[in-house]
Write a protein that holds these residues in place. Structure first.
Motif, PDB file in Angstrom:
ATOM      1  N   GLU A  20      43.400  55.122  35.804  1.00  0.00           N
ATOM      2  CA  GLU A  20      44.310  54.169  35.268  1.00  0.00           C
ATOM      3  C   GLU A  20      43.836  52.898  35.476  1.00  0.00           C
ATOM      4  N   GLU A  21      43.008  52.348  36.669  1.00  0.00           N
ATOM      5  CA  GLU A  21      42.446  51.036  36.747  1.00  0.00           C
ATOM      6  C   GLU A  21      41.589  50.749  35.934  1.00  0.00           C
ATOM      7  N   LEU A  22      40.657  51.764  35.346  1.00  0.00           N
ATOM      8  CA  LEU A  22      39.874  51.675  34.436  1.00  0.00           C
ATOM      9  C   LEU A  22      40.455  51.243  33.047  1.00  0.00           C
ATOM     10  N   ARG A  23      41.651  52.034  32.706  1.00  0.00           N
ATOM     11  CA  ARG A  23      42.352  51.411  31.303  1.00  0.00           C
ATOM     12  C   ARG A  23      42.507  49.904  31.443  1.00  0.00           C
ATOM     13  N   GLY A  24      43.158  49.487  32.598  1.00  0.00           N
ATOM     14  CA  GLY A  24      43.460  48.188  32.575  1.00  0.00           C
ATOM     15  C   GLY A  24      42.209  47.185  32.392  1.00  0.00           C
ATOM     16  N   LEU A  25      41.257  47.509  33.333  1.00  0.00           N
ATOM     17  CA  LEU A  25      39.918  46.909  33.359  1.00  0.00           C
ATOM     18  C   LEU A  25      39.333  46.740  31.844  1.00  0.00           C
ATOM     19  N   LEU A  26      39.264  47.877  31.191  1.00  0.00           N
ATOM     20  CA  LEU A  26      38.709  47.998  29.884  1.00  0.00           C
ATOM     21  C   LEU A  26      39.619  47.020  28.775  1.00  0.00           C
ATOM     22  N   GLY A  27      40.903  47.006  28.918  1.00  0.00           N
ATOM     23  CA  GLY A  27      41.571  46.201  28.215  1.00  0.00           C
ATOM     24  C   GLY A  27      41.269  44.811  28.577  1.00  0.00           C
ATOM     25  N   ALA A  28      41.256  44.254  29.753  1.00  0.00           N
ATOM     26  CA  ALA A  28      40.768  42.944  30.037  1.00  0.00           C
ATOM     27  C   ALA A  28      39.586  42.597  29.509  1.00  0.00           C
ATOM     28  N   ALA A  29      38.467  43.726  29.787  1.00  0.00           N
ATOM     29  CA  ALA A  29      37.020  43.363  29.083  1.00  0.00           C
ATOM     30  C   ALA A  29      37.013  43.181  27.612  1.00  0.00           C
ATOM     31  N   LEU A  30      37.531  44.050  26.997  1.00  0.00           N
ATOM     32  CA  LEU A  30      37.729  44.037  25.433  1.00  0.00           C
ATOM     33  C   LEU A  30      38.491  42.787  24.966  1.00  0.00           C
ATOM     34  N   ASP A  31      39.426  42.345  25.616  1.00  0.00           N
ATOM     35  CA  ASP A  31      40.180  41.066  25.375  1.00  0.00           C
ATOM     36  C   ASP A  31      39.146  40.052  25.472  1.00  0.00           C
ATOM     37  N   ILE A  32      38.129  39.893  26.594  1.00  0.00           N
ATOM     38  CA  ILE A  32      37.324  38.815  26.669  1.00  0.00           C
ATOM     39  C   ILE A  32      36.228  38.961  25.637  1.00  0.00           C
ATOM     40  N   LEU A  33      36.003  40.013  25.324  1.00  0.00           N
ATOM     41  CA  LEU A  33      34.896  40.428  23.932  1.00  0.00           C
ATOM     42  C   LEU A  33      35.502  39.852  22.817  1.00  0.00           C
ATOM     43  N   GLY A  34      36.663  39.963  22.558  1.00  0.00           N
ATOM     44  CA  GLY A  34      37.582  39.505  21.279  1.00  0.00           C
ATOM     45  C   GLY A  34      37.502  37.959  21.420  1.00  0.00           C
ATOM     46  N   PRO A  70      36.620  40.140  48.833  1.00  0.00           N
ATOM     47  CA  PRO A  70      36.225  39.656  47.427  1.00  0.00           C
ATOM     48  C   PRO A  70      37.435  39.784  46.647  1.00  0.00           C
ATOM     49  N   ALA A  71      37.085  38.966  45.330  1.00  0.00           N
ATOM     50  CA  ALA A  71      38.287  38.382  44.367  1.00  0.00           C
ATOM     51  C   ALA A  71      38.780  39.882  43.706  1.00  0.00           C
ATOM     52  N   GLY A  72      38.024  40.747  43.804  1.00  0.00           N
ATOM     53  CA  GLY A  72      38.748  42.210  43.064  1.00  0.00           C
ATOM     54  C   GLY A  72      37.872  42.324  41.692  1.00  0.00           C
ATOM     55  N   PRO A  73      37.935  43.633  41.297  1.00  0.00           N
ATOM     56  CA  PRO A  73      37.233  43.701  40.077  1.00  0.00           C
ATOM     57  C   PRO A  73      37.788  43.127  38.709  1.00  0.00           C
ATOM     58  N   ALA A  74      38.852  42.784  38.764  1.00  0.00           N
ATOM     59  CA  ALA A  74      39.345  42.163  37.322  1.00  0.00           C
ATOM     60  C   ALA A  74      38.901  40.789  37.506  1.00  0.00           C
ATOM     61  N   ALA A  75      38.730  40.026  38.618  1.00  0.00           N
ATOM     62  CA  ALA A  75      38.413  38.772  38.657  1.00  0.00           C
ATOM     63  C   ALA A  75      36.759  38.553  38.473  1.00  0.00           C
ATOM     64  N   VAL A  76      36.130  39.545  39.138  1.00  0.00           N
ATOM     65  CA  VAL A  76      34.858  39.442  38.887  1.00  0.00           C
ATOM     66  C   VAL A  76      34.319  39.695  37.443  1.00  0.00           C
ATOM     67  N   ASP A  78      35.975  38.986  34.704  1.00  0.00           N
ATOM     68  CA  ASP A  78      35.980  37.762  34.131  1.00  0.00           C
ATOM     69  C   ASP A  78      34.968  36.491  34.330  1.00  0.00           C
ATOM     70  N   GLU A  79      34.707  36.597  35.728  1.00  0.00           N
ATOM     71  CA  GLU A  79      33.420  35.571  35.918  1.00  0.00           C
ATOM     72  C   GLU A  79      32.292  35.910  35.510  1.00  0.00           C
ATOM     73  N   LEU A  80      31.993  37.345  35.135  1.00  0.00           N
ATOM     74  CA  LEU A  80      30.464  37.804  34.938  1.00  0.00           C
ATOM     75  C   LEU A  80      30.525  38.241  33.438  1.00  0.00           C
ATOM     76  N   VAL A  81      31.568  38.755  32.978  1.00  0.00           N
ATOM     77  CA  VAL A  81      31.388  39.356  31.645  1.00  0.00           C
ATOM     78  C   VAL A  81      31.482  38.532  30.507  1.00  0.00           C
ATOM     79  N   ARG A  82      32.441  37.122  30.871  1.00  0.00           N
ATOM     80  CA  ARG A  82      32.646  36.225  29.725  1.00  0.00           C
ATOM     81  C   ARG A  82      31.189  35.220  29.593  1.00  0.00           C
ATOM     82  N   PRO A  83      30.162  34.922  30.451  1.00  0.00           N
ATOM     83  CA  PRO A  83      29.458  34.249  30.169  1.00  0.00           C
ATOM     84  C   PRO A  83      28.189  35.417  29.569  1.00  0.00           C
ATOM     85  N   TYR A  84      28.321  36.563  30.028  1.00  0.00           N
ATOM     86  CA  TYR A  84      27.290  37.488  29.594  1.00  0.00           C
ATOM     87  C   TYR A  84      27.553  37.774  28.146  1.00  0.00           C
ATOM     88  N   ALA A  85      28.880  37.930  27.648  1.00  0.00           N
ATOM     89  CA  ALA A  85      29.144  38.106  26.317  1.00  0.00           C
ATOM     90  C   ALA A  85      28.945  36.867  25.422  1.00  0.00           C
TER      91      ALA A  85
END
Length: 506
Positions: A20-34, A70-76, A78-85
């Motif tokens: 369930e947590e992964l579903r939300g994190l994937l949605g957030a990561a896909l939003d960033i990629l988009g 720590p800030a938690g997986p969603a915040a992290v 956002d911090e790293l996936v955005r510049p990586y992408a």
């Protein structure tokens, strides 16, 4: 004994709560990629290496292990996936033509996620029961595709370099055992008292020299086999070198090109196989790139004789449209991989377990823990099907031929050669021919720094014994259009004209 409670931040991905947590994190990561994809202006942001380093410095300013909460997986994320992408090479962009990184299929990416969530390994039966069977099935099907018969084997690897290394290990051990009745993996080469020698055509992939270094054979003991005007190995020259080897030297392998990464060269495999059989030498075919021709009825004849090789390197993360790593080493005789399975430990397998069928794959690889790469490959192959993947390969070949024709029609561009596969070599011809190498190198860097195009460069042998710098377009995206290729070439011509004008005015 007192132990600390695990943090609530730790949630295994395979549990119900984790999924369930992964579903939300994937949605957030896909939003960033988009969001990043929508804002792109080219295959990579402008600015070159320094701008990329600055982006990394800003994103990575904090510690690797933050103290406290720590800030938690969603915040992290956002911090790293955005510049990586943002600073990732956009391999779906029509001007991303530098490397052998095809855009992976959605099915393969989904399968990659499943493999990561379930985290199976292939070294022992209890580490991945179905993953093991899938891996064995895929190797058997790839061996059939290459033309091997019953008794063939192989293993998935991280890439062509590892496949080539493993092939030369097997070649060394198998040839020495067959000719001398000795086992170099037990005694060592010094005790055996023989100097192994590898034959390879001039211009073979650099991983062969690196393998010779790792194996203790040494680069000095790679015998370069002369090539003809077409760049293909001359079998008679290989035969001469093998016949004239001095006492104390033993040829353990001959490496042939089966689709070189620059010129797409395929050595005359049937004739070379005849030479190696006569001399009792292992024949290895490096088809890391060229194996894609097996998917196409049009291109498959290029690889006639491939199944005569004792081993074959094949990369599915090139023409297979799967994420890296998706490579394979195939062997004509499965038992030639036995030296990789001679572990002294009994913690991974015991005779009674083996007899009962609890058999892992630790004995066929350089790795012990090994991810289940077969899933994404099998999913991709079945999802695309024979006709579609053939059409994808042929489309990329058509695009390469189109690019070559366009380049040949431009008076300021020189075409390297007609592309047998999907790599197109060319160079700009400046007013000062003596400056052509430096000019083309600078032209490529300018395109990279401005974020206009990602193109590769290589050095091609010249008639005077030296080399010439050529630029390279690698066509592995079947969604690219001829019009987009025209745009890339027009852009490079415009940049070259600006560069030449600036050089003249300096």
């Amino acid at each position: 004994m007192q132990t600390s409670e695990p943090s609530t931040l730790y949630r295994p991905a395979g549990t119900q709560a984790g999924l369930e947590e992964l579903r939300g994190l994937l949605g957030a990561a896909l939003d960033i990629l988009g969001e990043v994809a929508a804002g792109r202006t080219g295959p990579v942001p402008p600015g070159g290496p320094e701008a990329a380093r600055e982006a990394a410095r800003q994103a990575l300013a904090g510690p690797l292990l933050p103290p406290g909460a720590p800030a938690g997986p969603a915040a992290v994320l956002d911090e790293l996936v955005r510049p990586y992408a943002r600073w990732a090479a956009d391999i779906t962009h029509p001007a991303a033509l530098a490397r052998m990184q095809p855009p992976p299929t959605t099915a393969s990416v989904a399968a990659e996620l499943v493999a990561a969530v379930l985290n199976q390994s292939l070294h022992a039966w209890e580490s991945g029961p179905f993953a093991l069977e899938l891996d064995r099935w895929l190797i058997a099907r790839l061996a059939e595709l290459a033309g091997y018969g019953p008794g063939a084997g192989g293993t998935l690897t991280s890439g062509g370099s590892v496949s080539n290394l493993m092939a030369l290990i097997a070649a060394r051990d198998d040839t020495i055992a067959a000719k001398l009745g000795r086992y170099s993996f037990q005694e060592g080469l010094l005790q055996i008292g023989v100097q192994p020698v590898i034959l390879a055509p001039e211009g073979i992939h650099f991983s062969i020299a690196r393998a010779a270094r790792i194996l203790g054979i040494g680069e000095e003991h790679i015998r370069a086999v002369p090539v003809g005007k077409d760049g293909r190995m001359i079998p008679a020259e290989a035969d001469r070198i093998l016949t004239e080897l001095p006492a104390g030297q033993l040829a353990v392998a001959l490496v042939a090109c089966a689709g070189s990464t620059d010129l797409g060269i395929v050595d005359p495999l049937p004739e070379i196989a005849e030479v190696t059989r006569r001399h009792g030498v292992w024949l290895h075919a490096d088809a890391a790139y060229g194996a894609g021709a097996l998917f196409s009825r049009r291109l498959r004849p290029m690889l006639d004789g491939l199944a005569l090789a004792d081993s074959i390197t094949m990369d599915l993360h090139k023409f297979g449209w799967t994420p890296a790593s998706s490579a394979a080493l195939l062997v004509r005789r499965e038992e030639t991989l036995l030296p990789f399975g001679l572990q002294p430990t009994t913690c991974l397998s015991s005779d009674d377990d083996t007899c009962a069928g609890y058999i892992g794959l630790q004995g066929t690889s350089l790795q012990t823990t090994r991810r289940a790469d077969a899933l994404k490959i099998a999913v991709t192959m079945r999802a695309l099907g024979e006709d579609t993947i053939e059409a994808m390969v042929d489309t990329c070949h058509d695009l390469a031929r189109y690019a070559a024709a366009r380049i040949a029609a431009e008076p300021r561009l020189e075409l390297g050669t007609e592309p047998p596969l999907t790599a197109v070599l060319f160079r700009y011809l400046p007013d000062a021919p003596s400056d052509a190498d430096a000019f083309n190198g600078a032209l490529r860097r300018r395109a990279l720094e401005e974020g206009r195009a990602l193109i590769a460069r290589t050095h091609i042998p010249a008639g005077d014994g030296g080399t010439r710098v050529f630029l390279k377009l690698m066509l592995l995206n079947p969604d690219t259009t001829p019009e987009q290729i025209d745009q890339v070439i027009d852009m490079l011509l415009a940049l070259a004209a600006e560069q030449e004008a600036a050089t003249a005015g300096a």
